[in-house]
Design a protein around this motif. Structure first.
Motif, mmCIF file in Angstrom:
data_model
loop_
_atom_site.group_PDB
_atom_site.id
_atom_site.type_symbol
_atom_site.label_atom_id
_atom_site.label_comp_id
_atom_site.label_asym_id
_atom_site.label_seq_id
_atom_site.Cartn_x
_atom_site.Cartn_y
_atom_site.Cartn_z
ATOM 1 N N PHE A 95 -6.545 -2.611 -5.821
ATOM 2 C CA PHE A 95 -7.547 -2.018 -4.936
ATOM 3 C C PHE A 95 -7.101 -0.643 -4.454
ATOM 4 O O PHE A 95 -7.880 0.316 -4.466
ATOM 5 C CB PHE A 95 -7.805 -2.943 -3.737
ATOM 6 N N PHE A 96 -5.840 -0.545 -4.048
ATOM 7 C CA PHE A 96 -5.388 0.746 -3.550
ATOM 8 C C PHE A 96 -5.164 1.756 -4.665
ATOM 9 O O PHE A 96 -5.182 2.954 -4.418
ATOM 10 C CB PHE A 96 -4.186 0.591 -2.609
ATOM 11 N N GLY A 97 -4.993 1.292 -5.908
ATOM 12 C CA GLY A 97 -4.997 2.223 -7.025
ATOM 13 C C GLY A 97 -6.323 2.969 -7.081
ATOM 14 O O GLY A 97 -6.377 4.189 -7.260
ATOM 15 N N MET A 120 -9.587 7.881 -5.514
ATOM 16 C CA MET A 120 -10.722 8.487 -4.811
ATOM 17 C C MET A 120 -10.248 9.411 -3.692
ATOM 18 O O MET A 120 -10.840 10.473 -3.470
ATOM 19 C CB MET A 120 -11.662 7.406 -4.271
ATOM 20 N N ALA A 121 -9.194 9.031 -2.997
ATOM 21 C CA ALA A 121 -8.656 9.902 -1.944
ATOM 22 C C ALA A 121 -8.152 11.208 -2.548
ATOM 23 O O ALA A 121 -8.365 12.294 -1.983
ATOM 24 C CB ALA A 121 -7.544 9.193 -1.179
ATOM 25 N N ASN A 122 -7.493 11.124 -3.706
ATOM 26 C CA ASN A 122 -7.014 12.347 -4.353
ATOM 27 C C ASN A 122 -8.159 13.206 -4.867
ATOM 28 O O ASN A 122 -8.158 14.426 -4.675
ATOM 29 C CB ASN A 122 -6.044 12.005 -5.493
ATOM 30 N N VAL A 123 -9.150 12.599 -5.495
ATOM 31 C CA VAL A 123 -10.288 13.360 -6.026
ATOM 32 C C VAL A 123 -11.064 14.046 -4.906
ATOM 33 O O VAL A 123 -11.487 15.185 -5.042
ATOM 34 C CB VAL A 123 -11.213 12.446 -6.871
ATOM 35 N N ALA A 137 3.628 6.067 -5.417
ATOM 36 C CA ALA A 137 3.694 6.194 -6.879
ATOM 37 C C ALA A 137 2.455 6.892 -7.430
ATOM 38 O O ALA A 137 2.539 7.620 -8.423
ATOM 39 C CB ALA A 137 3.853 4.821 -7.519
ATOM 40 N N ASN A 138 1.317 6.695 -6.763
ATOM 41 C CA ASN A 138 0.069 7.334 -7.179
ATOM 42 C C ASN A 138 -0.143 8.698 -6.527
ATOM 43 O O ASN A 138 -1.208 9.289 -6.675
ATOM 44 C CB ASN A 138 -1.115 6.410 -6.863
ATOM 45 N N GLN A 139 0.862 9.154 -5.802
ATOM 46 C CA GLN A 139 0.837 10.462 -5.143
ATOM 47 C C GLN A 139 -0.376 10.649 -4.234
ATOM 48 O O GLN A 139 -1.012 11.697 -4.203
ATOM 49 C CB GLN A 139 0.911 11.584 -6.172
ATOM 50 N N CYS A 140 -0.674 9.615 -3.461
ATOM 51 C CA CYS A 140 -1.803 9.672 -2.540
ATOM 52 C C CYS A 140 -1.298 9.973 -1.131
ATOM 53 O O CYS A 140 -0.827 9.087 -0.423
ATOM 54 C CB CYS A 140 -2.579 8.366 -2.548
ATOM 55 N N GLN A 141 -1.418 11.218 -0.753
ATOM 56 C CA GLN A 141 -0.951 11.646 0.560
ATOM 57 C C GLN A 141 -1.657 10.882 1.677
ATOM 58 O O GLN A 141 -1.006 10.415 2.625
ATOM 59 C CB GLN A 141 -1.188 13.154 0.721
ATOM 60 N N TYR A 142 -2.977 10.752 1.580
ATOM 61 C CA TYR A 142 -3.706 10.089 2.648
ATOM 62 C C TYR A 142 -3.170 8.679 2.895
ATOM 63 O O TYR A 142 -2.854 8.305 4.020
ATOM 64 C CB TYR A 142 -5.219 10.020 2.379
ATOM 65 N N CYS A 143 -3.080 7.882 1.845
ATOM 66 C CA CYS A 143 -2.695 6.479 2.024
ATOM 67 C C CYS A 143 -1.236 6.309 2.421
ATOM 68 O O CYS A 143 -0.918 5.413 3.205
ATOM 69 C CB CYS A 143 -3.028 5.672 0.775
ATOM 70 N N VAL A 146 0.835 -1.204 0.000
ATOM 71 C CA VAL A 146 0.000 0.000 0.000
ATOM 72 C C VAL A 146 0.868 1.251 0.000
ATOM 73 O O VAL A 146 0.626 2.191 -0.776
ATOM 74 C CB VAL A 146 -0.961 0.013 1.212
ATOM 75 N N VAL A 147 1.877 1.291 0.838
ATOM 76 C CA VAL A 147 2.714 2.488 0.961
ATOM 77 C C VAL A 147 3.485 2.755 -0.330
ATOM 78 O O VAL A 147 3.504 3.883 -0.832
ATOM 79 C CB VAL A 147 3.657 2.384 2.182
ATOM 80 N N ALA A 148 4.103 1.733 -0.892
ATOM 81 C CA ALA A 148 4.901 1.929 -2.107
ATOM 82 C C ALA A 148 4.031 2.365 -3.277
ATOM 83 O O ALA A 148 4.361 3.323 -3.988
ATOM 84 C CB ALA A 148 5.672 0.650 -2.452
ATOM 85 N N THR A 149 2.915 1.666 -3.507
ATOM 86 C CA THR A 149 2.072 2.006 -4.650
ATOM 87 C C THR A 149 1.341 3.328 -4.438
ATOM 88 O O THR A 149 1.155 4.087 -5.386
ATOM 89 C CB THR A 149 1.078 0.879 -4.983
ATOM 90 N N SER A 150 0.969 3.623 -3.208
ATOM 91 C CA SER A 150 0.295 4.899 -2.925
ATOM 92 C C SER A 150 1.231 6.073 -3.145
ATOM 93 O O SER A 150 0.802 7.143 -3.589
ATOM 94 C CB SER A 150 -0.252 4.915 -1.495
#
Length: 192
Positions: free
Chosen positions: A168-170, A175-178, A84-90, A78-82
């Motif tokens: 799933f975390f993608g 959604m967290a970013n939006v 890469a997806n620039q998701c601050q929350y995750c 989750v941390v590594a892929t999040s």
């Protein structure tokens, strides 16, 4: 109040606990009792009760199941892929969970910044290589990826789990970013 504490949980409406369906309210209160606060993801997703239930059912099926992947390894994905997806929350929230599950105050920062340089095993690096490929270029996944993972002791079921968590975390990251979901201030110091 700091900016992080005064920012809205989400750009979408966040319902009051008293207005939520009983099953969702009970789940949120159980999380609050266990952690001492309500993670903002629960409040943000409660905006849509059916999606809340589906999200957490799949989350739990992936993240809480027994198997060859430890709970810490699942959080690494989750941390590594999040990141890469620039998701601050995750990155912040699951980074805290990773620190706790790995009993290592440094691991989340290392994995989020550059897992290839992190103090993790070669097996875990192979796992994260695959998770990142699923996250960023799933159309390129091929038989050689499976062979590499099997050489590190992963089974077909493990590979499904790695792919499922990454995929799933993608969705969750997007959604967290939006929704401009904000990490709770409490996450920053957990496990340090």
């Amino acid at each position: 109040m700091t900016q992080a504490n005064s920012a809205a949980v989400s750009r979408f409406p966040v319902p009051e606990l008293k207005d939520l369906p009983e099953d969702i309210r009970e789940r949120i209160l159980a999380v609050q009792e266990k952690s001492g606060f309500i993670p903002n993801v629960f409040l943000a997703l409660a905006h849509r009760p059916d999606e809340f239930r589906a999200f957490f059912a799949y989350h739990d099926a992936l993240m809480d199941k027994p198997g060859n992947l430890s709970k810490a390894e699942r959080e690494m994905i989750v941390v590594a892929t999040s990141n890469a997806n620039q998701c601050q929350y995750c990155v912040i929230a699951h980074g805290a969970i990773l620190r706790i599950r790995a009993k290592n105050p440094l691991i989340a920062d290392q994995v989020a910044t550059n897992y290839r340089k992190a103090d993790i095993t070669d097996r875990q690096k192979a796992m994260l290589d695959f998770a990142m490929k699923v996250s960023q270029t799933a159309h390129l996944v091929g038989e050689s990826d499976f062979e590499t993972l099997k050489a590190h002791g992963f089974t077909e079921e493990d590979i499904w789990d790695i792919a499922g968590i990454s995929a799933f975390f993608g969705m969750s990251n997007r959604m967290a970013n939006v929704s401009n979901m904000r990490p709770n201030a409490e996450f920053y110091s957990l496990g340090r």
